[in-house]
Write a protein that holds these residues in place. Structure first.
Motif, PDB file in Angstrom:
ATOM      1  N   PHE A 301       0.841  -1.195   0.000  1.00 60.97           N
ATOM      2  CA  PHE A 301       0.000   0.000   0.000  1.00 60.97           C
ATOM      3  C   PHE A 301       0.876   1.246   0.000  1.00 60.97           C
ATOM      4  CE2 PHE A 301      -2.863   3.238   1.458  1.00 60.97           C
ATOM      5  CZ  PHE A 301      -4.139   2.812   1.110  1.00 60.97           C
ATOM      6  N   ASN A 302       1.887   1.229   0.835  1.00 62.56           N
ATOM      7  CA  ASN A 302       2.777   2.375   0.978  1.00 62.56           C
ATOM      8  C   ASN A 302       3.621   2.584  -0.281  1.00 62.56           C
ATOM      9  OD1 ASN A 302       3.754   4.530   2.622  1.00 62.56           O
ATOM     10  ND2 ASN A 302       5.603   3.364   3.009  1.00 62.56           N
ATOM     11  N   LEU A 303       4.202   1.507  -0.792  1.00 62.63           N
ATOM     12  CA  LEU A 303       5.073   1.613  -1.967  1.00 62.63           C
ATOM     13  C   LEU A 303       4.302   2.036  -3.216  1.00 62.63           C
ATOM     14  CD1 LEU A 303       7.378  -1.501  -1.459  1.00 62.63           C
ATOM     15  CD2 LEU A 303       8.043   0.908  -1.284  1.00 62.63           C
ATOM     16  N   LEU A 304       3.104   1.487  -3.399  1.00 63.46           N
ATOM     17  CA  LEU A 304       2.298   1.841  -4.569  1.00 63.46           C
ATOM     18  C   LEU A 304       1.878   3.313  -4.519  1.00 63.46           C
ATOM     19  CD1 LEU A 304       0.101  -1.371  -4.901  1.00 63.46           C
ATOM     20  CD2 LEU A 304       1.756  -0.527  -6.582  1.00 63.46           C
ATOM     21  N   THR A 305       1.587   3.800  -3.317  1.00 67.36           N
ATOM     22  CA  THR A 305       1.248   5.220  -3.157  1.00 67.36           C
ATOM     23  C   THR A 305       2.442   6.096  -3.511  1.00 67.36           C
ATOM     24  OG1 THR A 305      -0.371   4.718  -1.419  1.00 67.36           O
ATOM     25  CG2 THR A 305       0.453   6.989  -1.527  1.00 67.36           C
ATOM     26  N   GLN A 306       3.605   5.752  -2.976  1.00 71.63           N
ATOM     27  CA  GLN A 306       4.825   6.511  -3.274  1.00 71.63           C
ATOM     28  C   GLN A 306       5.118   6.520  -4.776  1.00 71.63           C
ATOM     29  OE1 GLN A 306       8.215   5.320  -0.921  1.00 71.63           O
ATOM     30  NE2 GLN A 306       6.995   5.116   0.927  1.00 71.63           N
ATOM     31  N   ASP A 307       4.990   5.339  -5.398  1.00 74.71           N
ATOM     32  CA  ASP A 307       5.285   5.227  -6.837  1.00 74.71           C
ATOM     33  C   ASP A 307       4.348   6.092  -7.664  1.00 74.71           C
ATOM     34  OD1 ASP A 307       7.322   3.491  -6.308  1.00 74.71           O
ATOM     35  OD2 ASP A 307       6.193   1.671  -6.791  1.00 74.71           O
TER      36      ASP A 307
END
Length: 450
Positions: A301-307
């Motif tokens: 969830f966190n990585l996809l948001t950052q990306d």
């Protein structure tokens, strides 16, 4: 070990755990009996209070202030002194904190001669398992750092549902016992309390009767909370007939006969109570294992948001992310650096459990703290209103901080999605709110000038 032997061994373990009682089947039968109860509504029961909910309620009650005094806190401390042989506490200028330094509740104040004392409350009402060196760590945290409370002035309340759950050696270590002067012959400053035999009678007999009727919300909360516990512990008169039926069912399943002596009945009930307590603890441990494994969903969830935002702005703007998914009161918010945290988009509430089992996820826009009045600026802007309408969002809220909300209903929880499904879901939501960003930029720049 081959499959057949493994299966046989598993069956032996489960039989030993259950003491020949199918607890899961029994719970289902008890629930069917409770469905026959007269209509009754209790908000706390209906919303499914977790341990941190009970902590919130207790802290909120203790924080009640009237004419510069803390009557409920003083009543609580008086109860401890009178029932657990502790010297009286003096309430002067208390700090009543929740979930600081990972401690459920913490009370700090000074006695009559100015010595600071601290009361640590560890809430285990729903049988949360003890963590390694948990109580020892809490004592060290309060003894050191900014608190700097002398060990002789630190007290620990271990608060359970009905006193059945006992603190484990892995949490209440030898060192922790020394800190609290706990010995075989003395509880020292360790106070084992329960909601059934301490909090409920204290609320019912001491707190509620002394509340002023003009404090209608406080009175209402206390009445609901007392009612919740009386229902939970089978003390309501209206439930008496069903409670007796449940009792008969339980006694029957334990193999207890009318001709059995009181000693035999007591020993059988105690044996099954211990077995159920072990089963409860094992289930809590399994749940914790599942939650630990589910951290991968949080990371995705966190990585996809950052990306998404890195690609959106090609690293020309800095998006700040506050990730607090990893607790029961979780949230997740993000905002452009120039906005400051007070203006942010937020997934709320969002916890590991919700990522595992939730089918609805809510994205909001908040204007908080010094930018509360910015909410009205946004709501009056025609471009902003047009975007909200286009994405089928909602702006009709009575609180001071929520500007916009959209609820996303999905077929399966985030943790069960494939990587591509997770990416598609988050991109869909972020593309909904992306057009709001330049509008917020424009309006916030004008707002700050004023």
């Amino acid at each position: 070990m081959d499959a057949e032997k493994r299966k046989s061994r598993q069956n032996q373990i489960f039989r030993a755990m259950e003491h020949e009682i199918n607890w899961f089947e029994l719970v289902d039968e008890l629930q069917k009996l409770e469905e026959k109860l007269p209509y009754h509504i209790n908000l706390i029961q209906m919303l499914g209070a977790k341990e941190n909910t009970h902590t919130k309620i207790l802290v909120k009650l203790l924080q009640y202030k009237e004419n510069g005094n803390y009557p409920i806190l003083q009543s609580f401390l008086n109860y401890i002194s009178e029932n657990y042989g502790i010297s009286p506490f003096f309430v002067q200028n208390p700090q009543i904190k929740r979930e600081k330094e990972h401690i459920d509740s913490l009370i700090i104040d000074k006695d009559k001669i100015g010595n600071r004392y601290a009361i640590i409350i560890e809430n285990k009402i729903n049988w949360a398992p003890d963590q390694d060196m948990q109580i020892e760590r809490y004592i060290k945290s309060v003894n050191g750092g900014s608190y700097n409370i002398p060990l002789k002035n630190i007290f620990v309340i271990y608060l359970t549902s009905n006193g059945t759950k006992k603190v484990s050696e892995q949490s209440f270590t030898r060192i922790a016992k020394e800190y609290l002067d706990f010995t075989e012959n003395s509880q020292g400053r360790f106070i084992p309390m329960s909601y059934r035999y301490d909090i409920l009678p204290w609320l019912k007999n001491s707190v509620l009767p002394n509340c002023k009727m003009k404090e209608e919300y406080l009175v209402s909360t206390l009445q609901q909370y007392i009612d919740y516990f009386e229902k939970r512990f089978g003390l309501c008169q209206i439930d008496k007939e069903i409670n007796n039926m449940e009792k008969d069912l339980l006694l029957s399943r334990m193999g207890i006969k009318d001709c059995d002596s009181i000693s035999q009945i007591f020993q059988t009930v105690k044996k099954n109570e211990q077995a159920l307590a072990k089963l409860q603890e094992k289930l809590c441990n399994i749940k914790d294992d599942i939650l630990r494994d589910a951290r991968q969903a949080e990371e995705k969830f966190n990585l996809l948001t950052q990306d998404f935002f890195k690609i959106l702005f090609s690293d020309t703007r800095h998006i700040i992310i506050k990730n607090a998914i990893n607790n029961d009161k979780g949230f997740y918010f993000f905002h452009a650096e120039e906005w400051e945290w007070q203006v942010h988009f937020e997934w709320y509430p969002l916890s590991i459990a919700k990522l595992i089992e939730g089918h609805t996820y809510t994205l909001e826009l908040h204007t908080e703290d010094k930018y509360q009045s910015f909410k009205e600026v946004l709501l009056k802007d025609e471009d902003f209103k047009k975007i909200v309408e286009q994405i089928d969002g909602n702006t009709n809220f009575n609180d001071k901080v929520t500007v916009f909300r959209k609820v996303y209903h999905i077929a399966k929880p985030f943790a069960e999605m494939t990587h591509e499904e997770q990416k598609a879901f988050l991109e869909m939501a972020y593309k909904d709110v992306t057009p709001m960003i330049p509008i917020i930029d424009r309006l916030l720049t004008e707002y700050k000038k004023k």
